[in-house]
Motif scaffolding. Structure first.
Motif, mmCIF file in Angstrom:
data_model
loop_
_atom_site.group_PDB
_atom_site.id
_atom_site.type_symbol
_atom_site.label_atom_id
_atom_site.label_comp_id
_atom_site.label_asym_id
_atom_site.label_seq_id
_atom_site.Cartn_x
_atom_site.Cartn_y
_atom_site.Cartn_z
ATOM 1 N N LEU A 12 0.833 -1.207 0.000
ATOM 2 C CA LEU A 12 0.000 0.000 0.000
ATOM 3 C C LEU A 12 0.867 1.257 0.000
ATOM 4 O O LEU A 12 0.625 2.194 -0.776
ATOM 5 C CB LEU A 12 -0.920 -0.002 1.221
ATOM 6 C CG LEU A 12 -1.765 1.249 1.428
ATOM 7 C CD1 LEU A 12 -2.825 1.358 0.341
ATOM 8 C CD2 LEU A 12 -2.404 1.229 2.804
ATOM 9 N N LEU A 13 1.893 1.279 0.840
ATOM 10 C CA LEU A 13 2.773 2.450 0.907
ATOM 11 C C LEU A 13 3.533 2.653 -0.408
ATOM 12 O O LEU A 13 3.739 3.790 -0.834
ATOM 13 C CB LEU A 13 3.744 2.306 2.079
ATOM 14 C CG LEU A 13 3.115 2.430 3.470
ATOM 15 C CD1 LEU A 13 4.100 1.993 4.544
ATOM 16 C CD2 LEU A 13 2.623 3.851 3.717
ATOM 17 N N CYS A 14 3.937 1.570 -1.051
ATOM 18 C CA CYS A 14 4.609 1.687 -2.361
ATOM 19 C C CYS A 14 3.671 2.322 -3.380
ATOM 20 O O CYS A 14 4.074 3.217 -4.134
ATOM 21 C CB CYS A 14 5.053 0.311 -2.856
ATOM 22 S SG CYS A 14 6.493 -0.354 -2.010
ATOM 23 N N SER A 15 2.433 1.846 -3.397
ATOM 24 C CA SER A 15 1.440 2.408 -4.330
ATOM 25 C C SER A 15 1.215 3.892 -4.063
ATOM 26 O O SER A 15 1.119 4.695 -4.994
ATOM 27 C CB SER A 15 0.110 1.670 -4.201
ATOM 28 O OG SER A 15 0.265 0.334 -4.569
ATOM 29 N N GLN A 16 1.141 4.238 -2.797
ATOM 30 C CA GLN A 16 0.944 5.646 -2.441
ATOM 31 C C GLN A 16 2.152 6.489 -2.853
ATOM 32 O O GLN A 16 2.000 7.580 -3.392
ATOM 33 C CB GLN A 16 0.725 5.799 -0.938
ATOM 34 C CG GLN A 16 -0.617 5.341 -0.456
ATOM 35 C CD GLN A 16 -0.763 5.466 1.058
ATOM 36 O OE1 GLN A 16 0.175 5.839 1.752
ATOM 37 N NE2 GLN A 16 -1.945 5.141 1.562
ATOM 38 N N ALA A 17 3.339 5.971 -2.590
ATOM 39 C CA ALA A 17 4.554 6.737 -2.864
ATOM 40 C C ALA A 17 4.696 7.075 -4.348
ATOM 41 O O ALA A 17 5.082 8.191 -4.696
ATOM 42 C CB ALA A 17 5.782 5.968 -2.376
ATOM 43 N N VAL A 18 4.391 6.126 -5.223
ATOM 44 C CA VAL A 18 4.567 6.399 -6.657
ATOM 45 C C VAL A 18 3.481 7.293 -7.233
ATOM 46 O O VAL A 18 3.665 7.871 -8.302
ATOM 47 C CB VAL A 18 4.665 5.092 -7.494
ATOM 48 C CG1 VAL A 18 5.881 4.294 -7.097
ATOM 49 C CG2 VAL A 18 3.413 4.260 -7.379
ATOM 50 N N PHE A 26 5.086 12.818 0.135
ATOM 51 C CA PHE A 26 5.973 11.741 -0.293
ATOM 52 C C PHE A 26 6.985 11.403 0.808
ATOM 53 O O PHE A 26 7.208 10.232 1.113
ATOM 54 C CB PHE A 26 6.720 12.113 -1.582
ATOM 55 C CG PHE A 26 7.733 11.081 -1.980
ATOM 56 C CD1 PHE A 26 7.340 9.933 -2.646
ATOM 57 C CD2 PHE A 26 9.077 11.249 -1.668
ATOM 58 C CE1 PHE A 26 8.273 8.962 -2.997
ATOM 59 C CE2 PHE A 26 10.013 10.293 -2.016
ATOM 60 C CZ PHE A 26 9.603 9.138 -2.685
ATOM 61 N N ASN A 27 7.599 12.426 1.402
ATOM 62 C CA ASN A 27 8.576 12.189 2.469
ATOM 63 C C ASN A 27 7.946 11.463 3.652
ATOM 64 O O ASN A 27 8.564 10.570 4.246
ATOM 65 C CB ASN A 27 9.215 13.495 2.927
ATOM 66 C CG ASN A 27 10.182 14.054 1.915
ATOM 67 O OD1 ASN A 27 10.737 13.315 1.100
ATOM 68 N ND2 ASN A 27 10.393 15.356 1.937
ATOM 69 N N HIS A 28 6.714 11.819 3.979
ATOM 70 C CA HIS A 28 6.011 11.149 5.080
ATOM 71 C C HIS A 28 5.751 9.676 4.737
ATOM 72 O O HIS A 28 6.028 8.786 5.549
ATOM 73 C CB HIS A 28 4.701 11.879 5.388
ATOM 74 C CG HIS A 28 3.886 11.204 6.433
ATOM 75 N ND1 HIS A 28 4.234 11.192 7.767
ATOM 76 C CD2 HIS A 28 2.734 10.488 6.351
ATOM 77 C CE1 HIS A 28 3.348 10.501 8.449
ATOM 78 N NE2 HIS A 28 2.419 10.067 7.613
ATOM 79 N N VAL A 29 5.216 9.428 3.547
ATOM 80 C CA VAL A 29 4.925 8.050 3.125
ATOM 81 C C VAL A 29 6.221 7.256 3.000
ATOM 82 O O VAL A 29 6.296 6.090 3.410
ATOM 83 C CB VAL A 29 4.132 8.042 1.789
ATOM 84 C CG1 VAL A 29 4.049 6.641 1.206
ATOM 85 C CG2 VAL A 29 2.736 8.608 2.002
ATOM 86 N N PHE A 30 7.247 7.891 2.464
ATOM 87 C CA PHE A 30 8.531 7.204 2.297
ATOM 88 C C PHE A 30 9.116 6.815 3.654
ATOM 89 O O PHE A 30 9.677 5.732 3.817
ATOM 90 C CB PHE A 30 9.509 8.081 1.512
ATOM 91 C CG PHE A 30 10.768 7.375 1.150
ATOM 92 C CD1 PHE A 30 10.777 6.427 0.142
ATOM 93 C CD2 PHE A 30 11.952 7.655 1.814
ATOM 94 C CE1 PHE A 30 11.935 5.760 -0.199
ATOM 95 C CE2 PHE A 30 13.121 6.993 1.486
ATOM 96 C CZ PHE A 30 13.119 6.040 0.472
ATOM 97 N N ASN A 35 10.273 2.389 7.467
ATOM 98 C CA ASN A 35 10.065 1.706 8.742
ATOM 99 C C ASN A 35 9.418 0.338 8.559
ATOM 100 O O ASN A 35 9.787 -0.630 9.236
ATOM 101 C CB ASN A 35 9.210 2.569 9.684
ATOM 102 C CG ASN A 35 9.971 3.772 10.197
ATOM 103 O OD1 ASN A 35 11.190 3.759 10.292
ATOM 104 N ND2 ASN A 35 9.243 4.827 10.526
ATOM 105 N N ALA A 36 8.459 0.252 7.644
ATOM 106 C CA ALA A 36 7.807 -1.035 7.381
ATOM 107 C C ALA A 36 8.807 -2.029 6.781
ATOM 108 O O ALA A 36 8.808 -3.214 7.137
ATOM 109 C CB ALA A 36 6.615 -0.838 6.440
ATOM 110 N N LEU A 37 9.666 -1.546 5.894
ATOM 111 C CA LEU A 37 10.677 -2.425 5.298
ATOM 112 C C LEU A 37 11.687 -2.895 6.343
ATOM 113 O O LEU A 37 12.117 -4.054 6.331
ATOM 114 C CB LEU A 37 11.393 -1.710 4.142
ATOM 115 C CG LEU A 37 10.560 -1.521 2.886
ATOM 116 C CD1 LEU A 37 11.269 -0.576 1.920
ATOM 117 C CD2 LEU A 37 10.272 -2.856 2.219
ATOM 118 N N ARG A 38 12.045 -2.021 7.254
ATOM 119 C CA ARG A 38 12.945 -2.427 8.345
ATOM 120 C C ARG A 38 12.292 -3.509 9.206
ATOM 121 O O ARG A 38 12.939 -4.462 9.629
ATOM 122 C CB ARG A 38 13.314 -1.222 9.202
ATOM 123 C CG ARG A 38 14.321 -0.325 8.540
ATOM 124 C CD ARG A 38 14.732 0.813 9.458
ATOM 125 N NE ARG A 38 15.692 1.667 8.780
ATOM 126 C CZ ARG A 38 15.678 2.982 8.819
ATOM 127 N NH1 ARG A 38 14.758 3.621 9.514
ATOM 128 N NH2 ARG A 38 16.587 3.679 8.176
#
Length: 85
Positions: A12-18, A26-30, A35-38
């Motif tokens: 979901l975050l990837c979809s939002q970021a692009v 973008f900076n907030h979503v990124f 954090n989710a990837l970590r």
């Protein structure tokens, strides 16, 4: 196989970021995505550690046999010549 909640969040975050045009958003979503990837990476490392622990407790006897490889004639001749010297 269904995605874990963390994997769904990452997707979901990837979809939002692009799809974002606003740099602040973008900076907030990124940041959330990072954090989710970590979190996912930590989870995967834990799985690997668990697997290593399980494997280390298996019986130590190897069940595989060494593969026998027939040497080619050329290789045999070379090794014979070296032995004659």
């Amino acid at each position: 196989m269904s995605l874990s909640p963390l994997q769904e969040r990452i997707s979901l975050l990837c979809s939002q970021a692009v799809s974002l045009n606003d740099p602040e958003e973008f900076n907030h979503v990124f940041s959330e995505l990072r954090n989710a990837l970590r979190g996912q990476l930590t989870h995967l490392r834990d799985l690997v550690d668990e697997a290593k622990q399980t494997i280390s407790q298996l019986p130590g006897e190897l069940r595989l046999e060494k593969r026998r490889v027939d040497r080619r004639r050329v290789d045999r001749r070379k090794s014979e010549r070296r032995g004659l010297r």
